[in-house]
Write a protein that holds these residues in place. Structure first.
Motif, short mmCIF file in Angstrom:
data_model
loop_
_atom_site.label_atom_id
_atom_site.label_comp_id
_atom_site.label_asym_id
_atom_site.label_seq_id
_atom_site.Cartn_x
_atom_site.Cartn_y
_atom_site.Cartn_z
N MET A 1 0.85 -1.20 0.00
CA MET A 1 0.00 0.00 0.00
C MET A 1 0.87 1.24 0.00
O MET A 1 2.00 1.21 0.49
N THR A 2 0.32 2.32 -0.50
CA THR A 2 1.10 3.54 -0.62
C THR A 2 0.52 4.64 0.28
O THR A 2 -0.36 4.40 1.10
N THR A 3 1.03 5.84 0.09
CA THR A 3 0.56 7.02 0.82
C THR A 3 -0.38 7.83 -0.07
O THR A 3 -0.10 8.06 -1.25
N LEU A 4 -1.46 8.25 0.51
CA LEU A 4 -2.45 9.07 -0.19
C LEU A 4 -2.14 10.54 0.01
O LEU A 4 -1.87 10.98 1.13
N LEU A 5 -2.16 11.30 -1.08
CA LEU A 5 -2.06 12.76 -1.02
C LEU A 5 -3.38 13.35 -1.45
O LEU A 5 -3.86 13.09 -2.56
N ILE A 6 -4.00 14.14 -0.58
CA ILE A 6 -5.27 14.79 -0.87
C ILE A 6 -5.08 16.30 -0.88
O ILE A 6 -4.54 16.87 0.06
N THR A 7 -5.53 16.94 -1.94
CA THR A 7 -5.53 18.40 -2.02
C THR A 7 -6.64 18.82 -2.98
O THR A 7 -7.38 17.97 -3.49
N HIS A 8 -6.76 20.12 -3.24
CA HIS A 8 -7.78 20.58 -4.19
C HIS A 8 -7.48 22.02 -4.62
O HIS A 8 -7.08 22.84 -3.78
N PRO A 9 -7.69 22.34 -5.91
CA PRO A 9 -7.46 23.71 -6.37
C PRO A 9 -8.30 24.76 -5.65
O PRO A 9 -7.91 25.92 -5.57
N LEU A 260 10.64 12.89 13.58
CA LEU A 260 9.29 12.83 14.16
C LEU A 260 8.39 11.90 13.34
O LEU A 260 7.65 11.08 13.90
N THR A 261 8.45 12.05 12.02
CA THR A 261 7.61 11.22 11.15
C THR A 261 7.94 9.75 11.33
O THR A 261 7.04 8.90 11.46
N GLU A 262 9.23 9.42 11.36
CA GLU A 262 9.64 8.03 11.51
C GLU A 262 9.18 7.46 12.84
O GLU A 262 8.71 6.31 12.91
N GLU A 263 9.29 8.24 13.91
CA GLU A 263 8.89 7.76 15.23
C GLU A 263 7.38 7.57 15.34
O GLU A 263 6.89 6.60 15.94
N ILE A 264 6.62 8.48 14.74
CA ILE A 264 5.16 8.35 14.76
C ILE A 264 4.75 7.14 13.93
O ILE A 264 3.84 6.38 14.31
N CYS A 265 5.42 6.92 12.79
CA CYS A 265 5.12 5.74 11.98
C CYS A 265 5.39 4.46 12.76
O CYS A 265 4.64 3.48 12.65
N ALA A 266 6.46 4.46 13.55
CA ALA A 266 6.77 3.27 14.35
C ALA A 266 5.68 2.99 15.37
O ALA A 266 5.29 1.83 15.59
N LEU A 267 5.16 4.04 16.00
CA LEU A 267 4.05 3.86 16.94
C LEU A 267 2.80 3.34 16.22
O LEU A 267 2.09 2.47 16.74
N GLY A 273 -1.67 -0.87 12.74
CA GLY A 273 -1.46 -1.27 11.36
C GLY A 273 -0.93 -0.17 10.48
O GLY A 273 -1.16 -0.19 9.26
N GLY A 274 -0.24 0.81 11.08
CA GLY A 274 0.33 1.91 10.30
C GLY A 274 -0.64 3.01 9.94
O GLY A 274 -0.28 3.94 9.21
N ARG A 275 -1.85 2.96 10.47
CA ARG A 275 -2.89 3.94 10.07
C ARG A 275 -2.57 5.33 10.61
O ARG A 275 -2.65 5.58 11.82
N ILE A 276 -2.24 6.24 9.70
CA ILE A 276 -1.95 7.63 10.03
C ILE A 276 -2.66 8.53 9.03
O ILE A 276 -2.63 8.27 7.82
N VAL A 277 -3.26 9.59 9.53
CA VAL A 277 -3.75 10.69 8.68
C VAL A 277 -3.09 11.96 9.17
O VAL A 277 -3.28 12.37 10.33
N SER A 278 -2.30 12.58 8.32
CA SER A 278 -1.58 13.82 8.65
C SER A 278 -2.21 14.97 7.89
O SER A 278 -2.47 14.86 6.68
N VAL A 297 6.31 13.69 3.97
CA VAL A 297 5.59 12.76 3.09
C VAL A 297 6.47 11.58 2.70
O VAL A 297 6.01 10.43 2.67
N ALA A 298 7.75 11.85 2.43
CA ALA A 298 8.67 10.75 2.14
C ALA A 298 8.76 9.78 3.33
O ALA A 298 8.83 8.55 3.13
N GLY A 299 8.72 10.33 4.54
CA GLY A 299 8.74 9.47 5.72
C GLY A 299 7.48 8.64 5.86
O GLY A 299 7.53 7.46 6.24
N LEU A 300 6.34 9.24 5.53
CA LEU A 300 5.09 8.47 5.54
C LEU A 300 5.14 7.34 4.53
O LEU A 300 4.69 6.22 4.79
N MET A 301 5.68 7.63 3.35
CA MET A 301 5.77 6.60 2.32
C MET A 301 6.70 5.47 2.74
O MET A 301 6.43 4.28 2.48
N ALA A 302 7.80 5.82 3.42
CA ALA A 302 8.74 4.80 3.88
C ALA A 302 8.19 4.00 5.05
O ALA A 302 8.57 2.85 5.28
N GLY A 303 7.28 4.65 5.81
CA GLY A 303 6.72 3.98 6.99
C GLY A 303 5.78 2.88 6.66
O GLY A 303 5.45 2.04 7.48
#
Length: 303
Positions: A1-9, A260-267, A273-278, A297-303
């Motif tokens: 699974m990957t990381t989702l990026l959500i945005t909007h114009p 910080l991102t890496e540590e939060i991903c570890a938790l 199950g790795g569920r994070i929404v930032s 975001v790179a840290g989320l993807m690696a996590g």
């Protein structure tokens, strides 16, 4: 699974006066930085339903924001003609991110929208914020998906007074926040602990660097999150603790946000199950912001 990026114009249509730090360029710089990252699942933020906002804010407040039009709400907070639509995208993006992560469509998500949300109190816009995006997402996870425990970690340099207000009485949510103190908005003392001992405030003195921050998180924040055993972790991702930021006086570097991102991903790996929404909050030096978001975001993807 990957990381989702959500945005909007539509979030570019929330226009603040010239010289205002919470400016359209923030999102443009972030979009340019994230465009260089391959492998993201990119989606547009939907408009939230009114029912989403009403999870945290009363009807009278929602109606007041919806009908306000362009103008100044307080010394720092402005609306333009596109602001209400942008704010609905910001809430909608956070809610949609929770849905996608819970459904297992993605491992985690980053919501790059504006206006930010962690200063918006129950019936009071402030600090550039209109609706409590992260708090609404937390309530959606709890009430919409039947979760029992959700943790919110806020590393923005300013205290998340809005999130604290909105989750104060919510025993199923644990809110941990670090902030420079003294600094606007003046809240965030360790004595502010929530109705169910569900709030942890970690004040940091002006000039605090990455080493001191890491020590504070390892001694105070991460053990409390660990013992709470959350089923999802939400992040109020403000990047204004960076040494280059003009609105505060902490001395974090980009690599501190990586840590910080890496540590939060570890938790999150340990408990949910790795569920994070930032969700994006502050960060007002454009180069430092875009660089820090990219490493987050790179840290989320690696996590």
């Amino acid at each position: 699974m990957t990381t989702l990026l959500i945005t909007h114009p539509d979030c570019l249509n929330h226009v603040t006066p010239p010289g205002h730090p919470e400016q359209v360029a923030r999102l443009k710089y972030i979009e340019a930085a994230l465009a260089r990252i391959e492998g993201l699942d990119r989606r547009e933020a939907p408009l939230c339903d009114e029912a989403d906002i009403l999870r945290c804010h009363p009807r009278a407040y929602l109606d007041a924001i919806a009908t306000n039009g362009a103008g100044q709400l307080d010394a720092d907070t402005w609306m333009s003609e596109g602001s209400y639509q942008a704010a609905r995208r910001a809430v909608g993006g956070a809610v949609a991110a929770v849905d996608a992560v819970v459904a297992g469509e993605v491992r985690n998500a980053f919501v790059a929208t504006r206006p930010p949300g962690h200063h918006a109190e129950t019936a009071k816009p402030m600090g550039f914020c209109l609706f409590g995006n992260v708090s609404i997402a937390a309530k959606h996870a709890l009430d919409g998906h039947g979760m029992s425990r959700v943790a919110v970690i806020d590393f923005d340099v300013h205290h998340g007074n809005g999130t604290q207000d909105l989750l104060w009485n919510e025993a199923r949510a644990f809110f941990a926040t670090s902030q420079q103190m003294p600094l606007w908005p003046g809240t965030g003392d360790p004595s502010e602990r929530g109705a169910h001992d569900n709030v942890l405030n970690v004040p940091l003195a002006p000039g605090t660097g990455g080493a001191e921050m890491r020590d504070a998180y390892q001694r105070q924040v991460f053990p409390r999150v660990d013992s709470f055993e959350p089923e999802m972790i939400l992040i109020s991702a403000g990047f204004d603790a960076h040494a280059e930021d003009p609105l505060a006086n902490l001395n974090w570097e980009t690599e501190d946000f990586t840590w910080l991102t890496e540590e939060i991903c570890a938790l999150a790996d340990k408990h949910c199950g790795g569920r994070i929404v930032s969700v994006l909050e502050g960060g007002y030096d454009l180069d430092a912001l875009s660089e820090s978001v990219a490493t987050h975001v790179a840290g989320l993807m690696a996590g």
